[in-house]
Scaffold this motif. Sequence first.
Motif, PDB file in Angstrom:
ATOM      1  N   UNK A   1       0.665  -1.193   0.064  1.00 11.20           N
ATOM      2  CA  UNK A   1       0.057   0.039  -0.004  1.00 11.20           C
ATOM      3  C   UNK A   1       0.964   1.342   0.036  1.00 11.20           C
ATOM      4  N   UNK A   2       0.813   2.191  -0.999  1.00  9.76           N
ATOM      5  CA  UNK A   2       1.553   3.393  -1.129  1.00  9.76           C
ATOM      6  C   UNK A   2       0.797   4.527  -0.591  1.00  9.76           C
ATOM      7  N   UNK A   3       1.380   5.168   0.286  1.00 10.84           N
ATOM      8  CA  UNK A   3       0.408   6.248   1.169  1.00 10.84           C
ATOM      9  C   UNK A   3       1.097   7.400   1.067  1.00 10.84           C
ATOM     10  N   UNK A   4       0.365   8.466   0.607  1.00 12.20           N
ATOM     11  CA  UNK A   4       0.643   9.741   0.792  1.00 12.20           C
ATOM     12  C   UNK A   4       0.081  10.490   2.150  1.00 12.20           C
ATOM     13  N   UNK A   5       0.773  10.817   3.195  1.00 10.86           N
ATOM     14  CA  UNK A   5       0.500  11.746   4.258  1.00 10.86           C
ATOM     15  C   UNK A   5       0.569  13.207   4.007  1.00 10.86           C
ATOM     16  N   UNK A   6      -0.835  14.050   4.179  1.00 11.44           N
ATOM     17  CA  UNK A   6      -0.762  15.365   3.992  1.00 11.44           C
ATOM     18  C   UNK A   6      -1.129  15.955   5.109  1.00 11.44           C
TER      19      UNK A   6
ATOM     20  N   UNK B   1       2.921  -2.203   8.934  1.00 14.88           N
ATOM     21  CA  UNK B   1       3.430  -2.754   8.028  1.00 14.88           C
ATOM     22  C   UNK B   1       3.550  -1.986   6.759  1.00 14.88           C
ATOM     23  N   UNK B   2       2.795  -0.961   6.833  1.00 11.44           N
ATOM     24  CA  UNK B   2       2.534   0.004   5.580  1.00 11.44           C
ATOM     25  C   UNK B   2       4.123   1.043   5.661  1.00 11.44           C
ATOM     26  N   UNK B   3       5.061   0.681   4.751  1.00  8.53           N
ATOM     27  CA  UNK B   3       6.235   1.455   4.965  1.00  8.53           C
ATOM     28  C   UNK B   3       6.458   2.241   3.649  1.00  8.53           C
ATOM     29  N   UNK B   4       5.749   2.210   2.703  1.00 11.42           N
ATOM     30  CA  UNK B   4       6.033   2.825   1.571  1.00 11.42           C
ATOM     31  C   UNK B   4       5.053   4.192   1.560  1.00 11.42           C
ATOM     32  N   UNK B   5       5.542   5.142   2.179  1.00 10.41           N
ATOM     33  CA  UNK B   5       4.906   6.298   2.558  1.00 10.41           C
ATOM     34  C   UNK B   5       5.813   7.783   2.281  1.00 10.41           C
ATOM     35  N   UNK B   6       4.932   8.626   1.743  1.00  9.42           N
ATOM     36  CA  UNK B   6       5.603   9.968   1.299  1.00  9.42           C
ATOM     37  C   UNK B   6       4.708  11.113   2.349  1.00  9.42           C
ATOM     38  N   UNK B   7       5.294  12.190   2.106  1.00 13.27           N
ATOM     39  CA  UNK B   7       4.672  13.087   2.900  1.00 13.27           C
ATOM     40  C   UNK B   7       4.443  14.454   2.117  1.00 13.27           C
ATOM     41  N   UNK B   8       3.751  15.427   2.405  1.00 16.47           N
ATOM     42  CA  UNK B   8       3.388  16.547   1.906  1.00 16.47           C
ATOM     43  C   UNK B   8       2.754  17.523   3.162  1.00 16.47           C
TER      44      UNK B   8
END
Length: 129
Positions: free
Chosen positions: A7-12, A30-37
């Motif tokens: 699960x690719x996740x973006x945190x805004x 276990x969700x470690x494909x994260x990006x941030x904005x």
Amino acid sequence: MPAPGAIKTLIADDQQSMRSLIRTSLNALGINQTREAADGEDALRALLAQPANLVITDFNMPKLDGLGLLRAIRAHGPISKTAVIMLTGRADRELVQRAVQFGVNNYLVKPFTTATLKEKIEAVFGPLE
């Protein structure tokens, strides 16, 4: 039943501390494909450049708030099916109803626990492996 690692996740969120807290909770699941904005505009640019499966967005942000981001995601074909969980500091019934009108997948009230975040994600994707 998705594998959490897929699960690719973006945190805004405009608060670095909240982005870190969300990332830590996601990592625990276990969700470690994260990006941030840091705001909705940055989040939208990031999504257009590299789509994600899940966006966890704060409602209250500068430039483009969470509802504006949600509306922009739903209006843009290639990313319109992206799952969106709205994060809010208040259980404001009107806000939640507006988010539902615009197609939010779920919402999470601050403060939250990792277990609550997992429930909200599983309500969208099904049980995590």
